[in-house]
Every structure is written in C-alpha cells, then in structure tokens.
Design a protein around this motif. Structure first.
Motif, PDB file in Angstrom:
ATOM      1  N   ASN A 129       0.874  -1.179   0.000  1.00 29.39           N
ATOM      2  CA  ASN A 129       0.000   0.000   0.000  1.00 29.39           C
ATOM      3  C   ASN A 129       0.911   1.229   0.000  1.00 29.39           C
ATOM      4  N   LYS A 180       0.484   4.308   0.327  1.00 26.35           N
ATOM      5  CA  LYS A 180       0.165   5.416   1.232  1.00 26.35           C
ATOM      6  C   LYS A 180       0.582   5.124   2.666  1.00 26.35           C
ATOM      7  N   ALA A 220       3.734   7.674  -5.883  1.00 28.90           N
ATOM      8  CA  ALA A 220       2.328   7.326  -5.657  1.00 28.90           C
ATOM      9  C   ALA A 220       1.747   7.988  -4.420  1.00 28.90           C
ATOM     10  N   ASN A 221       2.549   8.807  -3.732  1.00 30.33           N
ATOM     11  CA  ASN A 221       2.115   9.341  -2.437  1.00 30.33           C
ATOM     12  C   ASN A 221       2.491  10.811  -2.280  1.00 30.33           C
ATOM     13  N   SER A 262       4.321  10.587 -12.316  1.00 29.30           N
ATOM     14  CA  SER A 262       3.256   9.581 -12.416  1.00 29.30           C
ATOM     15  C   SER A 262       2.608   9.609 -13.791  1.00 29.30           C
ATOM     16  N   TYR A 310      -8.360   1.072 -16.347  1.00 36.96           N
ATOM     17  CA  TYR A 310      -7.618   1.766 -15.283  1.00 36.96           C
ATOM     18  C   TYR A 310      -6.369   2.431 -15.854  1.00 36.96           C
ATOM     19  N   ASP A 344      -4.699   7.941 -10.225  1.00 36.09           N
ATOM     20  CA  ASP A 344      -5.336   9.085  -9.570  1.00 36.09           C
ATOM     21  C   ASP A 344      -5.535   8.856  -8.072  1.00 36.09           C
ATOM     22  N   ASN A 345      -5.586   7.596  -7.638  1.00 42.10           N
ATOM     23  CA  ASN A 345      -5.735   7.283  -6.211  1.00 42.10           C
ATOM     24  C   ASN A 345      -5.193   5.867  -5.973  1.00 42.10           C
ATOM     25  N   PRO A 346      -3.864   5.716  -5.910  1.00 40.56           N
ATOM     26  CA  PRO A 346      -3.254   4.378  -5.891  1.00 40.56           C
ATOM     27  C   PRO A 346      -3.646   3.562  -4.659  1.00 40.56           C
ATOM     28  N   VAL A 347      -4.000   2.301  -4.897  1.00 40.55           N
ATOM     29  CA  VAL A 347      -4.285   1.370  -3.804  1.00 40.55           C
ATOM     30  C   VAL A 347      -3.217   0.290  -3.704  1.00 40.55           C
ATOM     31  N   ILE A 402     -12.201  -1.999  -6.759  1.00 40.64           N
ATOM     32  CA  ILE A 402     -11.905  -0.628  -7.181  1.00 40.64           C
ATOM     33  C   ILE A 402     -12.603  -0.384  -8.519  1.00 40.64           C
ATOM     34  N   SER A 434     -11.721   3.595 -13.819  1.00 39.77           N
ATOM     35  CA  SER A 434     -11.652   5.062 -13.844  1.00 39.77           C
ATOM     36  C   SER A 434     -11.595   5.599 -15.263  1.00 39.77           C
TER      37      SER A 434
END
Length: 549
Positions: free
Chosen positions: A234, A236, A408-409, A450, A470, A505-508, A545, A548
C-alpha cells in the motif's frame, strides 16, 4: 550470666533470621543444590495473515499442535531389547536400523529422543509393538496451515541443539515476542508460572499473496528463469500486502530444500543492478530541480561517449529529437545520461541517497541488505552516467518499492512494514503505525512523473502491464548481470523488472515483479510486465476498485 544471655539472644535472632525471614531464599538455594526442577513451557504466540478488505477476517499462518516424540530409556533395556527396537522402529520412522541402534547405545540414559513430530499412524504402529524401553510423549509442534504461503516472510521454528527457536522471517526476527518465558517448578514446592508469547498479525493479505505466488511460479517456469520475486505494498502506508519468492519452501518440512538459500527473502536480502526502472529516479530529480520538464528535448544519436567509454541504447539506431517522456517510453540510456549531466554529480548523488538507496529501509524483517553505491566514490563521469540508468550500482527490490512510494504518495516516501500489530496474552495491543521516510520530491513533481509513467504503460514498453479500465503507471527494466569472476557483463544473462502502481489518480497498490535470468526472452516487457498486469488486474477486482476510464 549477662554474657550468656546476650549470646543466647543473638543466637536466637540469627536462627529466626535464617529460618523465618530468609526461608524462601535458602529453600530455593537448597533446591538448586539437590532438588529437581521441571520446566513449564510457555505457549508460543500465533501468527496471522490480515485481510486487505474492510472487515475481512484474519487467517491463521502459524500455530501450535501436539505431536508425539518417540524416545528410548536405555536404562530399561538389555542388548537384545536395543537390537529388537532398532530393527522394528527403523522402517516406521524411515531411518536406518544401524543408526537407530547407535542412538540407543549412546549411554545408559533415561531419555534419548529418536524422532520428533510423529504422525498419528506412526504413533499407533509404535504403540502396537510394545517395545521395552521405547516410549511416546507429546510435545508442542509448530504448524503452518497454509504450507508454502509467504514462507520466506514467516520463516520457521527449528532446532538449535535441543532448543526450538525461530529462524528467518518473522519467526526469527520476533523470536523474543513469540517465545514468551518458560516457567519453572521444583520438587521443593516453589513455582514460577510461564508467560505465554505474543500473537503477531501481519499486513500480508493471503488472497493477494496466493495470486502473487501463483503468477510468479508460472512466469518463472514458463521462461525457464532461475528465480523471481514479487512485492505488493500500500503506497500510502507502507503496509506490505504480498511478498513472494520463487523457489519457496514448506516451513512444516523446512529441511526438504535443495539449498538453504531458499530460506532467504530475496526481496530484502538480494541486491542487484536494477536497470531502467532507475531512470524514473533520475528524471524525477531533474524535474524537481527544474532542469527538465516532460516536454524538454535532446538529440538522441543512439549512443553517447562519456570519458573513454561509449554508452548505447538497447536499440542503437538514432532517434533524433526526443522528449523526456519518450526517454521513459523508449527507455533511452542516452536520455538518462543527459539528465544526470544536467544535474551534476553532487546533486544526482544527493537525490539517489534521498530516495533511500545505499541504506536499509528498516523493514521489520531480518537479513536486509543496504545495496551498494560504492561506484559513485570513484573518480570519473562514467560511474555517474551508468548509474543514471541503473547499472554499476546495486539496490534491493524493497529499496525500489520504498523509492516509488514517493511517486504514488505526493512525493512522500513511507517506510515498508509487515507486522500490523502485536497482541499480548492479556489482550493489550501494540498497533504499528505508518512511518514517513522523507519528502524527497514535491507533490507536483510526483504527479508529473506519475503521468509520465502512465505514458510508459500506454505508449511505451510497459503495455503488457496495463489493466483495461484503469490508468496504471510503471516502468520496465532489463538489467545486465555482472560476471562474478571478472570485470564486465555476461551477455547471456539479464534480470527483468517491472514496477508500477494504480489507479494513478488514487493508488491502492504499488508492485514490483522481478524475474531473474529468463532463458527464452531478453526484455522485461515480455516477462515481468505481463506478470504485473495479471496480478494488478486481480488486486483491483479483489479490492473492488471501480474502473476510472
């Protein structure tokens, strides 16, 4: 009379002190001299896999069960008893009869263990024989219900002499937490109770781990590679959701390996020259310092001379004017060298070190390597030029993962970790919290890089890492492998890496796939990239997810 009275009084006081006040002390000392102590074993803590889904239940990864041990009491046996026991036991235990007899004849001992961890069938067969001097006794055995799943993360509980201790992985790194403290009781009546070990909950998700191992095994075998590894984190928080190596092993039968090197977790233990995945680090430094933008151009002639060496692209044909985005898309060594020269040696090295290379990440597992940046200590531009595209320096897969968390963060690196929480026997919890590892680039630079990495997957060599619906960002790297016995690189060997994250846009997840020395193809876009795409598709579906695009 006065002196006699004083003497008797002092004697009485002394006797009271010895017999009453210090009674427990001298009782313990006496027991230590002639008494018998019995160890009261502590229960070893259990290990659990967590679930990345909200509300998911943990899965047992390591626990304790009772299995019989067979031992000989030689003091109860004649020579004929010993020979009969050896002959009857050997086929049941899968041992040589002569070896069993030798073990029994070690001496006139009351306790000579012959084999641990008997199966139920073995125990029943031995009981039916009713051999003189041969006994069964239960002992606590470590059981790994998921067998090979995350074996290098878990490690195993093995014997060192007569003691069972954790070795490798979490079992070794958290031996003190898991083992607890044994109690003791003496025949004099004193007793100290045991303190059971702590339970440990890992960040590893068993479903993602299983998929990672499945795809890795298939990829290595399909391409005839020597080995490989996968990490999923993860980005984040730094929580590791999967960490797989091939070949792995079954910790229930840890001795059945071709080499003890299979115990090593190559994700943290093995460093290598990463190749072109490092170009994103070089370009990020150039963007963050204002030396380039994604649209900046240079003239690619297919090669560049640095000092007395000529550096070529994998395809040496001149491409002419190229943007920095195209440098990543086409993985141009000449473009990375161009950016490094704009930065200069000092600034380039500062960024390499800020991104965490040349030192351990501090992950909570034993055996981590720091990599090697010593080439940058040499005089000469060539060492910095080759480092710009990931050759001449060595890094670990874990260091690359930590570095890419910055992209990514929002420019902030996070420290990777595998232990989520430690639960004490009384129910109290030590919860691990995410730890930042430095703001190495601005949020704007992170977003810019990114977007460039998305272009690599959309238009460059990373197409096979894409997932329909994605936006995935990532970079391929096909690194040469240095000779071990002389200078230079072996043209017949390579290491393919793909590292990327999504949705951008919102990495998991952030994932690295590494395939060591595939035999049928040369470039990572044909080995590591497809494996990445397969696992990434599973993760996005598993975590539900929504697409997108």
């Amino acid at each position: 009379m006065g002196l006699i009275t004083l003497f008797v009084g002092l004697l009485g006081f002394r006797l009271f002190h010895l017999q009453i006040t210090e009674h427990a002390l001298y009782l313990a000392q006496a027991a230590g001299q002639y008494g018998k102590f019995n160890v009261i074993p502590a229960k070893r803590g259990e290990i659990y896999f967590s679930n990345a889904k909200s509300g998911g239940q943990p899965m047992l990864a390591a626990t304790n069960v009772n299995q019989n041990l067979v031992f000989a009491n030689a003091s109860q046996m004649t020579a004929d008893d010993e020979e009969l026991a050896a002959m009857e036991l050997a086929p049941i235990l899968g041992l040589n009869a002569a070896d069993v007899l030798t073990d029994i004849k070690v001496g006139n001992q009351k306790y000579l263990p012959l084999k641990h961890n008997l199966t139920d069938d073995q125990s029943k067969q031995i009981q039916k024989l009713n051999l003189t001097g041969i006994h069964l006794t239960p002992e606590s055995v470590r059981l790994y219900p998921q067998a090979n799943l995350a074996s290098q993360v878990l490690g195993f509980l093995g014997y060192k002499g007569d003691d069972r201790v954790g070795q490798y992985g979490v079992e070794g790194g958290f031996q003190t937490d898991l083992a607890g403290h044994d109690g003791v009781a003496s025949d004099a009546g004193t007793e100290t109770g045991p303190v059971d070990g702590n339970d440990i909950y890992l960040t590893i998700d068993p479903s993602i781990q299983f998929k990672a191992q499945q795809v890795l095994d298939s990829t290595v075998q399909t391409h005839g590679a020597d080995s490989g590894s996968v990490i999923v984190v993860n980005p984040k928080t730094g929580a590791i959701m999967a960490m797989a190596n091939y070949p792995d092993f079954d910790p229930n039968n840890y001795s059945q390996v071709d080499s003890v090197s299979q115990y090593n977790n190559d994700v943290i233990y093995s460093d290598y020259e990463p190749g072109s995945v490092f170009k994103a680090i070089t370009l990020a430094a150039g963007i963050n310092e204002g030396k380039i933008t994604p649209q900046s151009t240079y003239n690619d002639t297919g090669s560049v001379q640095v000092d007395d060496r000529v550096i070529k692209n994998s395809n040496p044909a001149p491409l002419g004017t190229q943007t920095m985005t195209q440098v990543l898309d086409e993985s141009l060594n000449t473009g990375a060298v161009y950016v490094q020269q704009l930065l200069g040696q000092d600034t380039f090295r500062q960024y390499v070190e800020k991104f965490g290379f040349g030192k351990t990440t501090g992950i909570d597992l034993p055996g981590e390597s720091a990599g090697n940046l010593s080439q940058l200590n040499n005089a000469g531009n060539i060492f910095y030029a080759t480092a710009s595209f990931g050759q001449g320096i060595s890094v670990t897969s874990m260091q690359l993962i930590q570095a890419y968390t910055a992209f990514a963060n929002g420019g902030q690196m996070v420290k990777p970790y595998v232990v989520d929480k430690i639960v004490h026997p009384d129910g109290s919890v030590i919860q691990k919290e995410p730890q930042p590892a430095g703001q190495v680039i601005s949020a704007k630079t992170a977003a810019t890089v990114s977007a460039m990495l998305v272009d690599v997957v959309e238009n460059g060599h990373g197409k096979q890492a894409g997932v329909p619906g994605y936006y995935i960002g990532g970079k391929t790297g096909t690194a040469q492998v240095a000779y071990t016995d002389r200078a230079g690189y072996d043209p017949s060997r390579n290491i393919g890496t793909f590292i990327g994250f999504g949705p951008v846009d919102n990495p998991v997840f952030l994932m690295l796939v590494r395939i060591n020395d595939p035999k049928d193809v040369k470039f990572a876009e044909s080995t590591a990239a497809p494996a990445f795409g397969d696992i990434a598709s599973f993760i996005l579906n598993y975590l539900q997810i929504p697409p997108s695009r």
